[in-house]
Design a protein around this motif. Structure first.
Motif, short mmCIF file in Angstrom:
data_model
loop_
_atom_site.label_atom_id
_atom_site.label_comp_id
_atom_site.label_asym_id
_atom_site.label_seq_id
_atom_site.Cartn_x
_atom_site.Cartn_y
_atom_site.Cartn_z
N CYS A 94 130.08 25.61 -21.00
CA CYS A 94 129.15 26.41 -21.80
C CYS A 94 128.23 25.52 -22.36
N SER A 105 135.30 29.50 -24.00
CA SER A 105 135.78 28.50 -23.29
C SER A 105 137.17 28.42 -22.77
N GLU A 128 140.16 28.55 -29.71
CA GLU A 128 138.80 27.98 -29.81
C GLU A 128 138.26 28.62 -31.06
N LYS A 130 135.33 27.15 -32.50
CA LYS A 130 133.82 27.19 -32.59
C LYS A 130 133.47 27.14 -30.97
N CYS A 131 132.42 27.51 -30.61
CA CYS A 131 131.65 27.34 -29.45
C CYS A 131 130.40 27.00 -29.34
N CYS A 132 129.95 26.34 -28.04
CA CYS A 132 128.51 26.04 -28.01
C CYS A 132 127.74 27.39 -27.78
N CYS A 139 132.09 22.67 -28.76
CA CYS A 139 133.31 23.37 -28.87
C CYS A 139 134.17 23.04 -29.57
ZN LIG Z 1 133.11 26.81 -26.17
#
Ligand SMILES: [Zn+2]
Length: 147
Positions: A94, A105, A128, A130-132, A139
């Motif tokens: 991602c 992700s 997860e 935090k993610c892009c 992430c």
């Molecule tokens: Zn992510």
């Protein structure tokens, strides 16, 4: 390190050993379409198997093992004996994708869980945080190591 006897030794004297990340993403996105609602748990299981196969021997080896295999750049923050946070940059799935405002992700989540399990011998519960795809350039995964 990955075991050659299981993976074979690719004969690609002209093309070399690397495949463009766009092709890898196309494979993953196509598989996601095929698997539909089974995609998230399948990608997590796949990632765990890949992460364990990487063969990291302890937490300190994990960033280098993931970098060498071009899976991503990670920083591990250890909060206690059983809790770590893993920040994951330049991931396969991602990094650079548009924002969905949703953590997506699953493969990386599995890879981190598997590499942590292989390195520590613990069973890992991971999410997860935090993610892009939520406007971050990384992430981030919170993991609990259960012994
Ligand atoms: Zn992510």
């Amino acid at each position: 390190m990955l075991k050659e006897e299981k993976l074979g030794k690719p004969k690609r004297t002209s093309l070399g050993y690397e495949v463009p990340i766009e092709v890898v993403r196309l494979i993953l996105l196509s598989l996601e379409e095929i698997l539909e609602e089974n995609a998230p748990p399948t990608f997590q299981m796949l990632g765990r198997a890949v992460g364990r196969a990487l063969g990291a021997k302890d937490l300190g080896e994990i960033p280098e093992v993931l970098r060498v295999h071009k899976l991503g750049l990670v920083e591990i923050s250890k909060h206690s004996e059983d809790r770590v946070t893993v920040r994951f940059k330049e991931c396969i799935g991602c990094s650079g994708m548009k924002d969905y405002n949703e953590a997506i992700s699953q493969l990386e989540r599995g890879i981190i869980a598997g590499v942590l399990e292989g390195a520590t011998g613990a069973t890992v519960s991971i999410k997860e945080s935090k993610c892009c795809t939520q406007g971050n350039d990384f992430c981030e995964f919170d993991a609990v190591l259960m012994r």
